[in-house]
Design an enzyme around this catalytic site. Structure first.
Site, PDB file in Angstrom:
ATOM      1  N   ALA A  47       4.861   2.740   8.225  1.00 28.28           N
ATOM      2  CA  ALA A  47       5.786   2.012   7.362  1.00 28.28           C
ATOM      3  C   ALA A  47       7.134   1.801   8.036  1.00 28.28           C
ATOM      4  O   ALA A  47       7.723   0.712   7.946  1.00 28.28           O
ATOM      5  CB  ALA A  47       5.971   2.763   6.041  1.00 28.28           C
ATOM      6  N   GLY A  57      -8.067  12.066  10.835  1.00 27.94           N
ATOM      7  CA  GLY A  57      -6.781  11.462  11.138  1.00 27.94           C
ATOM      8  C   GLY A  57      -5.754  11.868  10.104  1.00 27.94           C
ATOM      9  O   GLY A  57      -5.966  12.785   9.306  1.00 27.94           O
ATOM     10  N   ILE A  76      -4.570  10.392   7.317  1.00 28.02           N
ATOM     11  CA  ILE A  76      -4.927  10.223   5.906  1.00 28.02           C
ATOM     12  C   ILE A  76      -5.923  11.283   5.469  1.00 28.02           C
ATOM     13  O   ILE A  76      -5.774  11.917   4.421  1.00 28.02           O
ATOM     14  CB  ILE A  76      -5.486   8.805   5.653  1.00 28.02           C
ATOM     15  N   ASP A  92       1.592  -3.796   9.957  1.00 26.82           N
ATOM     16  CA  ASP A  92       0.208  -3.421  10.234  1.00 26.82           C
ATOM     17  C   ASP A  92      -0.644  -4.591  10.688  1.00 26.82           C
ATOM     18  O   ASP A  92      -1.693  -4.385  11.305  1.00 26.82           O
ATOM     19  CB  ASP A  92      -0.443  -2.817   8.979  1.00 26.82           C
ATOM     20  N   SER A 145      -2.348  -3.849   5.821  1.00 27.86           N
ATOM     21  CA  SER A 145      -3.701  -3.498   6.243  1.00 27.86           C
ATOM     22  C   SER A 145      -4.557  -3.093   5.056  1.00 27.86           C
ATOM     23  O   SER A 145      -4.059  -2.860   3.958  1.00 27.86           O
ATOM     24  CB  SER A 145      -3.653  -2.353   7.266  1.00 27.86           C
ATOM     25  N   HIS A 203      23.596  27.668  12.370  1.00 24.97           N
ATOM     26  CA  HIS A 203      22.749  28.857  12.206  1.00 24.97           C
ATOM     27  C   HIS A 203      22.933  29.420  10.788  1.00 24.97           C
ATOM     28  O   HIS A 203      24.063  29.489  10.302  1.00 24.97           O
ATOM     29  CB  HIS A 203      23.149  29.935  13.216  1.00 24.97           C
ATOM     30  N   LYS A 226       2.550  11.713  -0.919  1.00 24.59           N
ATOM     31  CA  LYS A 226       3.590  12.732  -0.714  1.00 24.59           C
ATOM     32  C   LYS A 226       3.911  13.465  -2.013  1.00 24.59           C
ATOM     33  O   LYS A 226       4.238  14.657  -1.998  1.00 24.59           O
ATOM     34  CB  LYS A 226       4.857  12.105  -0.130  1.00 24.59           C
ATOM     35  N   THR A 249       0.829  -1.208   0.000  1.00 23.94           N
ATOM     36  CA  THR A 249       0.000   0.000   0.000  1.00 23.94           C
ATOM     37  C   THR A 249       0.862   1.256   0.000  1.00 23.94           C
ATOM     38  O   THR A 249       0.607   2.210  -0.734  1.00 23.94           O
ATOM     39  CB  THR A 249      -0.928   0.002   1.231  1.00 23.94           C
ATOM     40  N   CYS A 250       1.913   1.249   0.821  1.00 21.61           N
ATOM     41  CA  CYS A 250       2.734   2.446   1.020  1.00 21.61           C
ATOM     42  C   CYS A 250       3.270   3.013  -0.293  1.00 21.61           C
ATOM     43  O   CYS A 250       3.036   4.170  -0.620  1.00 21.61           O
ATOM     44  CB  CYS A 250       3.889   2.127   1.957  1.00 21.61           C
TER      45      CYS A 250
END
Length: 467
Positions: free
Chosen positions: A322, A183, A185, A314, A146, A446, A52, A42-43
């Site tokens: 993941a 959530g 997703i 999952d 999942s 910095h 993403k 799925t990922c």
């Protein structure tokens, strides 16, 4: 009939493919079984990676329309070419899944394409396009991941009522998008389509967004998203959704009871979570026990109730992430190879890739209070961080929770620019048992966003410099 393998992994998502590679590195003869045409689960195929890509592209689109002019970059009004954006997304997906093919070949891992069912101890029956074959193995790792959680009264058709999979494939921007579930997703995909022009309403059963994250972070997160244009209906539930007309008509009711309302939307996204995928694995054939939530029961070494069968990711208890599955994949491969595999569940970061991002690791304030732990808080806003100021990305803050007696860092929570990257420093510090003073006395470059982490560490002892 195949040769005898030391290990066969069912599922080549992040947990499964990483497990197979680590086992091969340790000298085991390894096979993987995958029902998809491509690896990555799925990922990589319909989850983390494509989402993403769209988050990145939609953020660039929004910046071009609202931020570039203020930086002296004249591009005019940006025009959306959604098909090209979707092609951009798919190019990224293809590159990643092809990378796993290469890694399997490099590590001499045999791939069996089809649906795997454990038919007996040490035996997996694989049904594919070319028929059925058996894979014989000394050990089995279940890494099947999942599936989308269903919602009673809301039938997903992946056209007008979609899961996360369908939400990644929309061919036009919906005028109105209703998201069920506030959530990770729901908020990530909701933010994608809001940036591209949709009016987004989010319905959440709980009385807050993203249940489980630090409460202070969640409250500021909600305010920021609302300012961006998202509308939230909390402590509410969708009881039905009718997609028979031109629009979807969803009935929304207060959780506590009361009058319902009907919300019309062009698309409804069901994002109410995910459930372990165990269907068709044949677990009953070999006595693999499940818990009350349908997850595979395992001991501390990922062993199930059946000898020689392990499970990760999952499909077992724990956060559905993941990177958690990957670490478990490495650990179980090492255990099977006779080594001491281990995962530190107290230090697993979690990230929400909206804008701003939200990231956390360790305990929340609510958890520490419930456990009766005396703690100190150090907080530093990005408004006081030089790099965030010049980038005009000042929403949010860094919060560090440290043990009041020992100063050991117990949790770190960040809402702000690039929080998903910044949290790695905190996770590493916690893995080594660092105190807030350890972070505070570490020289940070910095100007960087990381300076906010250092300042938050200084703030634990009320000695932040720039606040």
């Amino acid at each position: 009939m195949s040769d005898m393998y030391d290990l066969a992994v069912i599922g080549t998502g992040p947990g499964g493919y990483v497990c197979a590679i680590r086992a091969a590195q340790l000298g085991l003869k390894v096979a993987v079984i995958e029902k998809r045409a491509t690896h990555g689960g799925t990922c990589l195929n319909v989850g983390c990676i494509p989402s993403k890509a769209l988050l990145y592209a939609s953020h660039a689109f929004e910046d071009a329309g609202h931020k570039f002019a203020g930086m002296g970059i004249g591009v005019g009004t940006p025009k959306l070419d959604l098909k090209t954006m979707q092609d951009f997304k798919q190019k990224g997906v293809d590159g990643n899944v092809k990378g796993i093919d290469f890694l399997f070949r490099k590590n001499k891992i045999d791939v069996f394409s089809g649906t795997g069912t454990i038919s007996a101890a040490g035996k997996i029956s694989v049904k594919g396009e070319k028929g059925e074959q058996d894979v014989l193995t000394k050990n089995i790792v279940i890494a099947t991941g999942s599936d989308v959680a269903k919602l009673k009264g809301v039938e997903i058709d992946e056209k007008k009522i979609v899961s996360s999979t369908g939400a990644l494939e929309l061919t036009k921007v919906p005028g109105k998008l209703l998201v069920i579930g506030a959530g990770v997703i729901g908020l990530e995909l909701g933010s994608v389509w809001r940036r591209l022009g949709a009016d987004v309403t989010v319905v959440e059963f709980a009385d807050r967004i993203v249940p489980g994250i630090d409460g202070e972070v969640a409250r500021q997160f909600e305010r920021i998203l609302a300012k961006q244009g998202m509308v939230f209906k909390l402590a509410s539930k969708v009881t039905s959704a009718d997609a028979s007309g031109k629009t979807v008509k969803a009935v929304v009711e207060p959780v506590a009871g009361g009058s319902s309302e009907t919300i019309e939307a062009d698309v409804v996204l069901v994002a109410t979570g995910r459930v372990p995928y165990t269907s068709g694995l044949g677990l009953e054939n070999v006595g693999v026990a499940l818990d009350e939530r349908g997850r595979v029961k395992t001991d501390d070494h990922y062993k199930t109730s059946a000898d020689g069968i392990y499970a990760i990711g999952d499909v077992i208890t724990g956060p559905m992430l993941a990177h958690k599955a990957e670490d478990e994949g490495i650990a179980v491969a090492e255990i099977i190879a006779g080594k001491a595999g281990h995962v530190n569940y107290a230090v697993i970061p979690n990230v929400i890739y909206t804008a701003p991002e939200v990231a956390s690791v360790g305990k929340t304030e609510e958890e520490l209070k419930a456990e009766g732990v005396d703690y100190a808080v150090g907080k530093f806003p990005f408004t006081a961080t030089a790099r965030a100021k010049v980038n005009e990305t000042t929403d949010g803050f860094v919060k560090i929770l440290a043990d009041a007696a020992t100063d050991k860092v117990l949790g770190v929570h960040i809402i702000g620019p690039d929080a998903g990257t910044l949290i790695a420093e905190a996770a590493l510090a916690m893995e080594f048992g660092a105190s807030s003073e350890d972070i505070a006395r570490t020289c940070h470059a910095h100007p960087t966003l990381n300076e906010a982490v250092k300042e938050a560490a200084l703030a634990v002892e009320k000695r932040a410099i720039h606040m």
